[in-house]
Design an enzyme around this catalytic site. Structure first.
Site, PDB file in Angstrom:
ATOM      1  N   GLY A  46      20.832 -49.015 102.271  1.00 43.15           N
ATOM      2  CA  GLY A  46      21.871 -48.871 101.260  1.00 43.15           C
ATOM      3  C   GLY A  46      21.388 -48.005 100.120  1.00 43.15           C
ATOM      4  O   GLY A  46      20.181 -47.842  99.920  1.00 43.15           O
ATOM      5  N   GLN A  51      21.218 -44.698  91.654  1.00 42.44           N
ATOM      6  CA  GLN A  51      19.888 -44.404  92.204  1.00 42.44           C
ATOM      7  C   GLN A  51      19.663 -42.902  92.394  1.00 42.44           C
ATOM      8  O   GLN A  51      18.533 -42.456  92.550  1.00 42.44           O
ATOM      9  CB  GLN A  51      19.687 -45.119  93.550  1.00 42.44           C
ATOM     10  CG  GLN A  51      19.597 -46.625  93.397  1.00 42.44           C
ATOM     11  CD  GLN A  51      19.352 -47.278  94.733  1.00 42.44           C
ATOM     12  OE1 GLN A  51      20.272 -47.515  95.488  1.00 42.44           O
ATOM     13  NE2 GLN A  51      18.088 -47.560  95.051  1.00 42.44           N
ATOM     14  N   CYS A  88      13.899 -52.023  97.959  1.00 42.28           N
ATOM     15  CA  CYS A  88      14.833 -51.120  97.293  1.00 42.28           C
ATOM     16  C   CYS A  88      14.219 -49.724  97.287  1.00 42.28           C
ATOM     17  O   CYS A  88      13.029 -49.581  97.013  1.00 42.28           O
ATOM     18  CB  CYS A  88      15.050 -51.607  95.861  1.00 42.28           C
ATOM     19  SG  CYS A  88      16.130 -50.548  94.898  1.00 42.28           S
ATOM     20  N   LEU A  89      15.026 -48.713  97.575  1.00 45.23           N
ATOM     21  CA  LEU A  89      14.503 -47.347  97.588  1.00 45.23           C
ATOM     22  C   LEU A  89      14.009 -46.924  96.203  1.00 45.23           C
ATOM     23  O   LEU A  89      13.222 -45.992  96.092  1.00 45.23           O
ATOM     24  CB  LEU A  89      15.569 -46.377  98.107  1.00 45.23           C
ATOM     25  CG  LEU A  89      15.957 -46.557  99.584  1.00 45.23           C
ATOM     26  CD1 LEU A  89      17.071 -45.596  99.951  1.00 45.23           C
ATOM     27  CD2 LEU A  89      14.762 -46.371 100.505  1.00 45.23           C
ATOM     28  N   HIS A 130      23.238 -56.366  97.040  1.00 50.33           N
ATOM     29  CA  HIS A 130      22.164 -55.583  96.399  1.00 50.33           C
ATOM     30  C   HIS A 130      22.738 -54.286  95.814  1.00 50.33           C
ATOM     31  O   HIS A 130      22.457 -53.943  94.656  1.00 50.33           O
ATOM     32  CB  HIS A 130      21.080 -55.285  97.448  1.00 50.33           C
ATOM     33  CG  HIS A 130      19.956 -54.424  96.969  1.00 50.33           C
ATOM     34  ND1 HIS A 130      18.665 -54.881  96.864  1.00 50.33           N
ATOM     35  CD2 HIS A 130      19.915 -53.119  96.591  1.00 50.33           C
ATOM     36  CE1 HIS A 130      17.893 -53.896  96.417  1.00 50.33           C
ATOM     37  NE2 HIS A 130      18.626 -52.815  96.256  1.00 50.33           N
ATOM     38  N   GLU A 131      23.546 -53.579  96.590  1.00 45.49           N
ATOM     39  CA  GLU A 131      24.094 -52.293  96.110  1.00 45.49           C
ATOM     40  C   GLU A 131      25.110 -52.507  94.990  1.00 45.49           C
ATOM     41  O   GLU A 131      25.143 -51.746  94.026  1.00 45.49           O
ATOM     42  CB  GLU A 131      24.729 -51.505  97.265  1.00 45.49           C
ATOM     43  CG  GLU A 131      23.778 -51.115  98.387  1.00 45.49           C
ATOM     44  CD  GLU A 131      22.445 -50.563  97.922  1.00 45.49           C
ATOM     45  OE1 GLU A 131      22.390 -49.872  96.889  1.00 45.49           O
ATOM     46  OE2 GLU A 131      21.437 -50.849  98.598  1.00 45.49           O
ATOM     47  N   HIS A 134      23.432 -52.942  91.758  1.00 50.90           N
ATOM     48  CA  HIS A 134      23.005 -51.664  91.152  1.00 50.90           C
ATOM     49  C   HIS A 134      24.110 -51.083  90.265  1.00 50.90           C
ATOM     50  O   HIS A 134      23.834 -50.486  89.226  1.00 50.90           O
ATOM     51  CB  HIS A 134      22.697 -50.624  92.238  1.00 50.90           C
ATOM     52  CG  HIS A 134      21.286 -50.647  92.737  1.00 50.90           C
ATOM     53  ND1 HIS A 134      20.198 -50.456  91.928  1.00 50.90           N
ATOM     54  CD2 HIS A 134      20.790 -50.806  94.001  1.00 50.90           C
ATOM     55  CE1 HIS A 134      19.090 -50.510  92.672  1.00 50.90           C
ATOM     56  NE2 HIS A 134      19.419 -50.721  93.926  1.00 50.90           N
TER      57      HIS A 134
HETATM   58 ZN    ZN Z   1      18.232 -50.969  95.542  1.00 48.81          ZN
END
Ligand code: ZN
Length: 165
Positions: A46, A51, A88-89, A130-131, A134
């Site tokens: 995701g 991000q 998480c990226l 999670h997304e 963000h």
């Molecule tokens: Zn993340």
């Protein structure tokens, strides 16, 4: 399409609330394409617009069944509980234990501004919340249970193999 730079923890943009999308402009269409490419390139499940430095309510999710595009997403149902590893990226090379709902239903718009509902369990439910977090300026590191730990990804193992040959 292009791969965009992923912002990492400590970047203020990751703590900001995103604005709703009113229409899909050519710029946002390009953003969505780039986000999918960037997520796949980074082997993530995701990615949310902040991000890649854009404060708009857009996220993409792909748990291996093809990309889902979420514009202005909202969780409308959440139940059950799962406790497990999450990464998480924007926190590269690390993971932590996080408790999330095991089942969620999300209302959103797609890239054509059509209403959609996405229902997910386990990994998909985890990725969706999670997304969406963000988009509110929240990171999983705020709710992690215990310390973060180092993780090695499969891709790195493959690279190690090829170097050894
Ligand atoms: Zn993340």
């Amino acid at each position: 399409m292009a791969i965009r730079q992923i912002r990492v923890e400590g970047d203020e943009i990751l703590t900001k609330k995103c604005r709703d999308v009113k229409e899909i402009t050519p710029r946002l269409e390009e953003l969505i394409g780039d986000m999918i490419e960037t997520m796949h390139d980074a082997d993530g499940v995701g990615l949310a617009a902040p991000q890649v430095g854009v404060l708009r309510r857009i996220a993409v999710v792909d748990v291996g069944e093809g990309p889902i595009i979420l514009v202005n997403p909202e969780v409308i149902e959440a139940d059950g509980e799962q406790t497990g590893q999450e990464g998480c990226l924007s926190v590269p090379g690390k993971a932590g234990i996080v408790t999330r709902p095991n089942h969620v239903k999300v209302k959103a718009l797609n890239e054509k501004m059509e209403e959609i509902e996405v229902e997910g369990e386990e990994l998909l439910a985890r990725a969706l919340v999670h997304e969406i977090d963000h988009l509110q300026g929240h990171m999983y590191t705020e709710i992690v249970e215990g310390d973060l730990f180092e993780v090695r990804y499969a891709e790195e193992d493959e690279e190690d193999d090829s170097e050894a040959k």
